[in-house]
Enzyme design. Structure first.
Site, PDB file in Angstrom:
ATOM      1  N   CYS A   1       0.846  -1.198   0.000  1.00 36.94           N
ATOM      2  CA  CYS A   1       0.000   0.000   0.000  1.00 36.94           C
ATOM      3  C   CYS A   1       0.884   1.252   0.000  1.00 36.94           C
ATOM      4  O   CYS A   1       2.093   1.170  -0.252  1.00 36.94           O
ATOM      5  CB  CYS A   1      -0.931  -0.004   1.217  1.00 36.94           C
ATOM      6  SG  CYS A   1      -2.259   1.223   1.122  1.00 36.94           S
TER       7      CYS A   1
ATOM      8  N   ASP B   1      -3.246   1.423  10.229  1.00 45.52           N
ATOM      9  CA  ASP B   1      -4.468   2.204  10.456  1.00 45.52           C
ATOM     10  C   ASP B   1      -4.883   2.138  11.911  1.00 45.52           C
ATOM     11  O   ASP B   1      -5.538   3.045  12.418  1.00 45.52           O
ATOM     12  CB  ASP B   1      -5.599   1.693   9.556  1.00 45.52           C
ATOM     13  CG  ASP B   1      -5.352   2.136   8.130  1.00 45.52           C
ATOM     14  OD1 ASP B   1      -4.603   1.454   7.423  1.00 45.52           O
ATOM     15  OD2 ASP B   1      -5.869   3.209   7.752  1.00 45.52           O
TER      16      ASP B   1
HETATM   17  C1  RUB Z   1      -4.045   3.167   3.730  1.00 50.32           C
HETATM   18  C2  RUB Z   1      -3.243   2.230   4.559  1.00 50.32           C
HETATM   19  C3  RUB Z   1      -1.944   2.776   5.087  1.00 50.32           C
HETATM   20  C4  RUB Z   1      -2.186   3.310   6.501  1.00 50.32           C
HETATM   21  C5  RUB Z   1      -0.992   4.093   7.028  1.00 50.32           C
HETATM   22  O1  RUB Z   1      -5.354   2.680   3.472  1.00 50.32           O
HETATM   23  O2  RUB Z   1      -3.618   1.120   4.884  1.00 50.32           O
HETATM   24  O3  RUB Z   1      -0.964   1.774   5.150  1.00 50.32           O
HETATM   25  O4  RUB Z   1      -3.310   4.157   6.499  1.00 50.32           O
HETATM   26  O5  RUB Z   1      -0.763   5.202   6.193  1.00 50.32           O
HETATM   27  P1  RUB Z   1      -6.332   3.599   2.579  1.00 50.32           P
HETATM   28  P2  RUB Z   1      -0.011   6.518   6.728  1.00 50.32           P
HETATM   29  O6  RUB Z   1      -5.627   3.883   1.298  1.00 50.32           O
HETATM   30  O7  RUB Z   1      -7.572   2.742   2.415  1.00 50.32           O
HETATM   31  O8  RUB Z   1      -6.622   4.852   3.382  1.00 50.32           O
HETATM   32  O9  RUB Z   1       1.318   6.055   7.253  1.00 50.32           O
HETATM   33  O10 RUB Z   1       0.084   7.414   5.546  1.00 50.32           O
HETATM   34  O11 RUB Z   1      -0.860   7.085   7.836  1.00 50.32           O
END
Ligand code: RUB
Length: 305
Positions: free
Chosen positions: A122, A191
């Protein structure tokens, strides 16, 4: 802002949290009236509305609670005072959050060794901060990025990391085990982090963790402390968002195959035993030390909003 978060124009747990804090400040400015009681009631309504944008990233309710505490703990004597309190708390959260991501980058980069090949899943700003910092320190040059179906956030990670100077190899999600033998470490974002050290992140993360464990590859999570979930202290589960099945195969295909059920869970849970370390802005911890972070953030009382 609620719509932007729901349809993922604003995405990633850290960004969602900052956007919600800023939206509260904007909503406060838009209030017209002189009664501080009415202002607080209005802000509680806005907070509730924003909180329901997406269910999984706990950074969202945590950011909202942080801002709303400025009104709850010392009720303002005037609407102007209330607006100022919300504005200041929102900006404090945003500054804290951006700084936390930077610190995580620096702390996390120290865990890497020269020549490490890394895999990520991701797009996580926190994980990308670690990889960029490790690259600047001359430790990491190559990274495998999984495409992350169905919304392809891996393409965002591929662009960000390539712009940061890393050599990026983009692979399909299904190729994770095939390439794990070439990888020294995995890093992903979060998350939500539960009190038992389990990490909730983009669906497919737990499969990467399984493949990493099998190949004896270190698995790290980069997560700011406002991603730790206080409700899990009392055994509540982090809700997993199921999104529109049309994101998986398109609505035409679904309409043409009415007997096929299409499911689209957005997140999954990686248990603590698959995680070697969680990199937070307060230090690098074992996932089993998650209760210590929760204790520090919320005290010994079981805090519930
Ligand atoms: C995004 C996702 C990311 C976390 C952490 O899911 O799973 O790995 O949110 O991201 P989506 P960050 O695209 O469905 O929002 O480190 O940028 O907070």
């Amino acid at each position: 802002m609620r719509e932007a978060i729901r349809d993922m124009r604003v995405r990633g747990a850290g960004r969602i949290a900052r956007a919600a804090a800023e939206a509260l400040a904007r909503a406060a400015e838009a209030f017209r009236g002189e009664d501080p009681g009415a202002f607080i009631k209005y802000m509680e309504g806005v907070a509730e509305f924003l909180r329901s944008s997406r269910p999984t990233a706990v950074s969202l309710p945590n950011a909202i609670s942080f801002v709303m505490r400025s009104l709850r703990e010392s009720p303002p004597a005037s609407v102007e005072e209330g607006k100022r309190a919300v504005r200041e708390a929102a900006s404090e959260f945003v500054v804290y959050s951006k700084n936390a991501v930077r610190v995580i980058g620096e702390l996390g980069a120290r865990r890497f060794r020269n020549g490490d090949v890394v895999m990520t899943h991701c797009h996580s700003s926190a994980a990308a901060a670690v990889l960029s910092a490790a690259h600047r320190m001359g430790k990491v040059d190559r990274v495998y990025v999984k495409e992350t179906r169905p919304r392809l956030q891996g393409l965002i990670a591929a662009r960000v990391l390539s712009d940061a100077g890393l050599d990026v190899t983009l692979i399909p999600d299904s190729a994770v085990r095939y390439f794990m033998k070439d990888v020294d470490r995995v890093i992903v974002g979060a998350d939500a982090v539960a009190a038992n050290g389990a990490v909730v992140n983009k669906v497919g993360t737990s499969v990467v963790a399984l493949a990493a464990k099998e190949a004896r590859v270190n698995f790290y999570v980069a997560a700011e402390t406002y991603k730790f979930s206080p409700r899990t202290i009392v055994g509540e589960l982090v809700p997993i968002e199921f999104r529109d099945p049309a994101e998986v195969v398109g609505s035409d295909w679904i309409a043409a195959h009415p007997k096929v059920e299409v499911l689209n869970p957005a997140f999954d849970v990686t248990p603590a035993e698959y995680i070697d370390a969680i990199i937070t802005e307060k230090g690098v911890i074992s996932p089993y030390a998650a209760p210590l972070i929760l204790m520090e953030e919320y005290g010994v009382r079981t805090w519930l909003p």
